[in-house]
Enzyme design. Structure first.
Site, PDB file in Angstrom:
ATOM      1  CB  THR A  39       6.263   5.849  -1.834  1.00  0.00           C
ATOM      2  OG1 THR A  39       7.493   6.557  -1.678  1.00  0.00           O
ATOM      3  CG2 THR A  39       6.365   4.915  -3.036  1.00  0.00           C
TER       4      THR A  39
ATOM      5  N   GLY B 233       0.808  -1.200   0.000  1.00  0.00           N
ATOM      6  CA  GLY B 233       0.000   0.000   0.000  1.00  0.00           C
ATOM      7  C   GLY B 233       0.844   1.252   0.000  1.00  0.00           C
ATOM      8  CB  THR B 234      -0.214   4.795  -0.087  1.00  0.00           C
ATOM      9  OG1 THR B 234      -0.836   4.698  -1.370  1.00  0.00           O
ATOM     10  CG2 THR B 234       0.430   6.160   0.065  1.00  0.00           C
ATOM     11  CB  THR B 235       5.014   3.857   2.240  1.00  0.00           C
ATOM     12  OG1 THR B 235       4.784   2.463   2.063  1.00  0.00           O
ATOM     13  CG2 THR B 235       5.890   4.065   3.463  1.00  0.00           C
TER      14      THR B 235
END
Length: 270
Positions: free
Chosen positions: A230, A212-214
């Site tokens: 990110t 997933g999005t970090t």
């Protein structure tokens, strides 16, 4: 703002050499980016027909450089009343999009009373609903309350495993709240003690792996703040003409719209 935008403008205009990982990511989103001629021309490989940029090739985004330059100089008016808004409106009129000029002209930021929680003797103020981020930060901190963090040093494996478990449970709580409630954001009732405890009991002393999005935020002692994201998002592949900006596909994101694309409520902020 002009100083902050300088590095991005220089890279967009001067070019960025694609590394192996970037080329790999381009291969994943190839079907999306090759759909539209302008996007294909911008991101297509000059040496491999029918492919996006390969390792060692250079990505140039001169339109984006120009757009950022004007945006940094003129500010938000360039977006809401200027050429970006007009370009989006024209594009949507041609392709059946939903945004119109009134949407840009009528948009206003809303100042709300912050959500306040106590965490280990400190008062934490964060974004309230309808933003889900603040509620979920508060939820994660409430999960952490019961754990003795002094047992592990930051950056050690046990410490990071615990944080990963907490974030995983927070994401699960978000999805459950979306599916159970009649709103498009998790209400502050997710912070009720019994609800928090129900998720806390699911945290196990074992490593996990999720995708997933970090996003990370760093604040120093002088109050300087840096934020880095990110994202797994890939956009819809459609360029706003003359800007180098690809429109997103956020209403298709499961975490924002788990009940399905056509169930998004009208006149609601994300």
């Amino acid at each position: 703002m002009t100083v902050l935008a300088e590095p991005a403008i220089e890279l967009a205009r001067g070019g960025v050499v694609m590394n192996a990982f970037q080329a790999y990511i381009f291969d994943i989103v190839k079907a999306i980016y090759l759909t539209y001629p302008d996007t294909h021309k911008t991101f297509g490989s000059k040496t491999h027909q029918g492919q996006l940029l390969q390792q060692g090739e250079v990505l140039y985004l001169p339109d984006l450089a120009d757009c950022l330059e004007v945006l940094a100089r003129e500010g938000e008016a360039f977006f809401y009343q200027g050429e970006i808004a007009r370009a989006v409106i024209r594009l949507f009129a041609e392709r059946g999009g939903h945004l119109v000029g009134k949407d840009f002209n009528d948009y206003r930021p809303v100042k709300r009373k912050p959500l306040s929680i106590d965490y280990r003797g400190a008062t934490v103020l964060t974004n309230p609903a309808p933003s889900s981020g603040g509620t979920l930060i508060a939820f994660a901190l409430q999960l952490l309350q019961a754990f003795d963090l002094s047992r592990h040093s930051p950056s050690t494996v046990p410490y990071l495993d615990l944080l990963a478990q907490v974030q995983d449970m927070t994401n699960k709580a978000r999805i459950d709240a979306y599916l159970d409630d009649h709103t498009h954001y998790p209400g502050e009732h997710v912070l009720d003690a019994e609800n928090v405890e129900a998720y806390r009991t699911q945290i196990k002393p074992a490593p996990i792996c999720s995708r997933g999005t970090t996003q990370i935020s760093v604040i120093d002692g002088q109050g300087n703040i840096a934020s880095l994201t990110t994202s797994n998002g890939e956009g819809c592949g459609l360029l706003i003409p003359g800007t180098g900006i690809i429109l997103n596909n956020m209403l298709g994101e499961q975490d924002l719209n788990p009940k399905g694309f056509h169930h998004w409520p009208t006149h609601q902020r994300t």
